[in-house]
Design an enzyme around this catalytic site. Structure first.
Site, PDB file in Angstrom:
ATOM      1  N   GLY A 183      15.056   8.911 -14.442  1.00 35.00           N
ATOM      2  CA  GLY A 183      14.218   9.761 -13.593  1.00 35.00           C
ATOM      3  C   GLY A 183      14.922  10.101 -12.294  1.00 35.00           C
ATOM      4  N   LYS A 228      12.354   4.053 -10.562  1.00 34.69           N
ATOM      5  CA  LYS A 228      13.152   3.362 -11.601  1.00 34.69           C
ATOM      6  C   LYS A 228      13.465   1.919 -11.238  1.00 34.69           C
ATOM      7  CE  LYS A 228      16.482   6.257 -11.144  1.00 34.69           C
ATOM      8  NZ  LYS A 228      15.830   6.996 -10.065  1.00 34.69           N
ATOM      9  N   THR A 265      12.111  -0.034  -9.061  1.00 31.85           N
ATOM     10  CA  THR A 265      10.898  -0.846  -8.943  1.00 31.85           C
ATOM     11  C   THR A 265      10.408  -1.246 -10.338  1.00 31.85           C
ATOM     12  OG1 THR A 265      10.362   0.497  -7.012  1.00 31.85           O
ATOM     13  CG2 THR A 265       8.588  -0.875  -7.902  1.00 31.85           C
ATOM     14  N   TYR A 318      26.433  12.091   1.088  1.00 30.28           N
ATOM     15  CA  TYR A 318      25.273  12.784   1.653  1.00 30.28           C
ATOM     16  C   TYR A 318      25.624  13.503   2.956  1.00 30.28           C
ATOM     17  CZ  TYR A 318      22.042  11.161  -1.905  1.00 30.28           C
ATOM     18  OH  TYR A 318      21.407  10.966  -3.099  1.00 30.28           O
ATOM     19  N   GLN A 368      31.330  11.022  -8.218  1.00 32.69           N
ATOM     20  CA  GLN A 368      31.054  11.093  -9.657  1.00 32.69           C
ATOM     21  C   GLN A 368      31.961  10.145 -10.432  1.00 32.69           C
ATOM     22  OE1 GLN A 368      28.335  12.316 -10.789  1.00 32.69           O
ATOM     23  NE2 GLN A 368      28.002  12.942  -8.676  1.00 32.69           N
ATOM     24  N   ASP A 386      18.636   0.422 -15.147  1.00 27.43           N
ATOM     25  CA  ASP A 386      18.142   1.378 -14.161  1.00 27.43           C
ATOM     26  C   ASP A 386      19.103   2.572 -14.151  1.00 27.43           C
ATOM     27  OD1 ASP A 386      17.589   2.736 -11.793  1.00 27.43           O
ATOM     28  OD2 ASP A 386      17.563   0.938 -10.548  1.00 27.43           O
ATOM     29  N   ASP A 399      24.432  10.850 -15.060  1.00 20.60           N
ATOM     30  CA  ASP A 399      25.536  11.195 -14.155  1.00 20.60           C
ATOM     31  C   ASP A 399      26.135  12.541 -14.560  1.00 20.60           C
ATOM     32  OD1 ASP A 399      25.543   8.800 -12.554  1.00 20.60           O
ATOM     33  OD2 ASP A 399      26.225   7.769 -14.353  1.00 20.60           O
ATOM     34  N   GLU A 434      19.775   8.988   3.061  1.00 21.43           N
ATOM     35  CA  GLU A 434      19.057   9.870   2.137  1.00 21.43           C
ATOM     36  C   GLU A 434      18.123  10.843   2.871  1.00 21.43           C
ATOM     37  OE1 GLU A 434      19.039   7.328  -2.025  1.00 21.43           O
ATOM     38  OE2 GLU A 434      17.268   7.215  -0.766  1.00 21.43           O
TER      39      GLU A 434
HETATM   40  N1  LIG Z   1       4.322   4.259  -8.799  1.00 16.99           N
HETATM   41  C1  LIG Z   1       4.579   3.914  -7.535  1.00 16.99           C
HETATM   42  N2  LIG Z   1       3.569   3.734  -6.686  1.00 16.99           N
HETATM   43  C2  LIG Z   1       3.804   3.427  -5.396  1.00 16.99           C
HETATM   44  N3  LIG Z   1       5.011   3.283  -4.848  1.00 16.99           N
HETATM   45  C3  LIG Z   1       6.048   3.449  -5.655  1.00 16.99           C
HETATM   46  C4  LIG Z   1       5.905   3.761  -7.042  1.00 16.99           C
HETATM   47  N4  LIG Z   1       7.138   3.869  -7.591  1.00 16.99           N
HETATM   48  C5  LIG Z   1       8.003   3.642  -6.598  1.00 16.99           C
HETATM   49  N5  LIG Z   1       7.357   3.380  -5.440  1.00 16.99           N
HETATM   50  C6  LIG Z   1       7.992   3.134  -4.150  1.00 16.99           C
HETATM   51  O1  LIG Z   1       8.850   4.262  -3.905  1.00 16.99           O
HETATM   52  C7  LIG Z   1      10.099   3.854  -3.370  1.00 16.99           C
HETATM   53  C8  LIG Z   1      11.235   4.335  -4.271  1.00 16.99           C
HETATM   54  O2  LIG Z   1      11.188   3.626  -5.510  1.00 16.99           O
HETATM   55  P1  LIG Z   1      12.518   3.200  -6.278  1.00 16.99           P
HETATM   56  O3  LIG Z   1      12.099   2.232  -7.341  1.00 16.99           O
HETATM   57  O4  LIG Z   1      13.572   2.751  -5.315  1.00 16.99           O
HETATM   58  O5  LIG Z   1      12.930   4.606  -6.940  1.00 16.99           O
HETATM   59  P2  LIG Z   1      14.239   4.987  -7.736  1.00 16.99           P
HETATM   60  O6  LIG Z   1      14.938   3.734  -8.160  1.00 16.99           O
HETATM   61  O7  LIG Z   1      13.741   5.782  -8.905  1.00 16.99           O
HETATM   62  O8  LIG Z   1      15.040   5.839  -6.815  1.00 16.99           O
HETATM   63  C9  LIG Z   1      10.034   2.358  -3.210  1.00 16.99           C
HETATM   64  O9  LIG Z   1       9.671   2.091  -1.870  1.00 16.99           O
HETATM   65  C10 LIG Z   1       8.913   1.930  -4.168  1.00 16.99           C
HETATM   66  O10 LIG Z   1       8.244   0.768  -3.732  1.00 16.99           O
HETATM   67  N1  LIG Z   2      25.865  10.552 -10.473  1.00 20.32           N
HETATM   68  C1  LIG Z   2      25.316  10.636  -9.246  1.00 20.32           C
HETATM   69  N2  LIG Z   2      25.683  11.630  -8.412  1.00 20.32           N
HETATM   70  C2  LIG Z   2      25.158  11.759  -7.169  1.00 20.32           C
HETATM   71  N3  LIG Z   2      24.272  10.897  -6.669  1.00 20.32           N
HETATM   72  C3  LIG Z   2      23.876   9.898  -7.465  1.00 20.32           C
HETATM   73  C4  LIG Z   2      24.352   9.719  -8.782  1.00 20.32           C
HETATM   74  N4  LIG Z   2      23.745   8.618  -9.315  1.00 20.32           N
HETATM   75  C5  LIG Z   2      22.942   8.133  -8.362  1.00 20.32           C
HETATM   76  N5  LIG Z   2      23.003   8.890  -7.252  1.00 20.32           N
HETATM   77  C6  LIG Z   2      22.361   8.640  -5.964  1.00 20.32           C
HETATM   78  C7  LIG Z   2      20.944   9.100  -5.807  1.00 20.32           C
HETATM   79  C8  LIG Z   2      20.377   8.107  -4.813  1.00 20.32           C
HETATM   80  O1  LIG Z   2      20.675   8.492  -3.479  1.00 20.32           O
HETATM   81  C9  LIG Z   2      21.159   6.821  -5.110  1.00 20.32           C
HETATM   82  C10 LIG Z   2      20.419   5.849  -5.982  1.00 20.32           C
HETATM   83  O2  LIG Z   2      19.712   6.520  -7.019  1.00 20.32           O
HETATM   84  P1  LIG Z   2      18.141   6.262  -7.244  1.00 20.32           P
HETATM   85  O3  LIG Z   2      17.667   7.390  -8.105  1.00 20.32           O
HETATM   86  O4  LIG Z   2      17.461   6.224  -5.915  1.00 20.32           O
HETATM   87  O5  LIG Z   2      18.081   4.933  -7.930  1.00 20.32           O
HETATM   88  O6  LIG Z   2      22.346   7.227  -5.764  1.00 20.32           O
END
Ligand SMILES: Nc1ncnc2c1ncn2[C@@H]1O[C@H](COP(=O)(O)OP(=O)(O)O)[C@@H](O)[C@H]1O
Ligand SMILES: Nc1ncnc2c1ncn2[C@H]1C[C@H](O)[C@@H](COP(=O)(O)O)O1
Length: 204
Positions: free
Chosen positions: A7, A13, A15, A43, A54, A78, A84, A145
């Site tokens: 996602g 993811k 979490t 960024y 990459q 995750d 990628d 970010e």
């Molecule tokens: N379904 C949800 N409900 C509430 N908060 C969430 C949910 N999913 C994620 N979060 C919160 O959103 C933020 C980003 O989640 P994270 O798991 O790091 O996302 P990803 O790994 O997909 O980038 C975290 O602070 C997490 O606690």
């Molecule tokens: N392949 C990728 N290219 C650019 N950025 C990437 C890639 N894989 C992960 N990322 C970035 C996006 C987020 O800033 C962090 C962590 O990913 P997240 O979806 O928050 O777990 O890395």
């Protein structure tokens, strides 16, 4: 058993991966974010650092693929190596932030690696709309970010939708997460577990 959670940035993811690993007692594999030597620079200047980032993610993800093949353990991962290439690298190339020359070079290395990659037994796609992704990225609060634009997230979401609609490598579970709070509400986490177990019926 190999489950992968996929996602967009902020979808939840990490979490969910953490919660599932704890619930089932499986090993978790996380993305290389906190010790990633390029992410913050990327960024700040995407065009300059896109190729280096990459290649770094590709190498780090391939290391995970190798570990999954060799360990024989139940693993929850995750994000996948497919994302990628098919989401991030392609999108950077579309946005002209990764040149055609570098993208073609990248894709040829990815093509070699792909023959070693087995699809997960189950891919769980956390589907979320852009305003909710923005809220969750803000809630997570990684400083670098803050520069992520709505345009970037929207383009990534379009790529995800296309990739998921064409995904045929294995079982797929799509979960719309915007109305779920699996962090605070045990019933929402229970709903996700039920869906996973229905998909994996017989494999547990
Ligand atoms: N379904 C949800 N409900 C509430 N908060 C969430 C949910 N999913 C994620 N979060 C919160 O959103 C933020 C980003 O989640 P994270 O798991 O790091 O996302 P990803 O790994 O997909 O980038 C975290 O602070 C997490 O606690
Ligand atoms: N392949 C990728 N290219 C650019 N950025 C990437 C890639 N894989 C992960 N990322 C970035 C996006 C987020 O800033 C962090 C962590 O990913 P997240 O979806 O928050 O777990 O890395």
């Amino acid at each position: 058993m190999h489950i992968a959670v996929t996602g967009n940035i902020g979808a939840g993811k990490t979490t969910l991966t953490t919660m599932l690993a704890k619930h089932y007692g499986w090993d978790a594999q996380f993305e290389d974010v906190d010790h990633n030597p390029y992410l913050e620079d990327f960024y700040a200047d995407m065009s300059k650092w896109s190729f280096a980032l990459q290649i770094y993610f590709l190498g780090s993800r391939f290391r995970q693929v190798k570990e999954i093949r060799e360990s024989g353990k139940n693993i929850i991962q995750d994000r996948t190596i497919y994302e990628d290439a098919h989401i991030f690298a392609e999108n950077l190339n579309d946005m002209k932030l990764l040149s055609d020359r570098d993208f073609n070079n990248y894709i040829s290395v990815f093509g070699l690696m792909k023959s070693f990659v087995s699809a997960p037994d189950l891919l769980i796609y956390l589907k979320s709309d852009v305003p909710n992704l923005v809220k969750k990225i803000y809630k997570r609060g990684r400083e670098y970010e803050a520069s992520i634009s709505i345009e970037y997230l929207s383009k990534l979401n379009q790529k995800y939708e296309k990739w998921i609609s064409e995904y045929t490598e294995g079982k797929l579970l799509v979960i719309e997460v915007d109305d779920l709070d699996f962090v605070e509400k045990p019933e929402d986490f229970g709903f996700i577990l039920e869906k996973i177990e229905a998909e994996l019926n017989g494999l547990f």
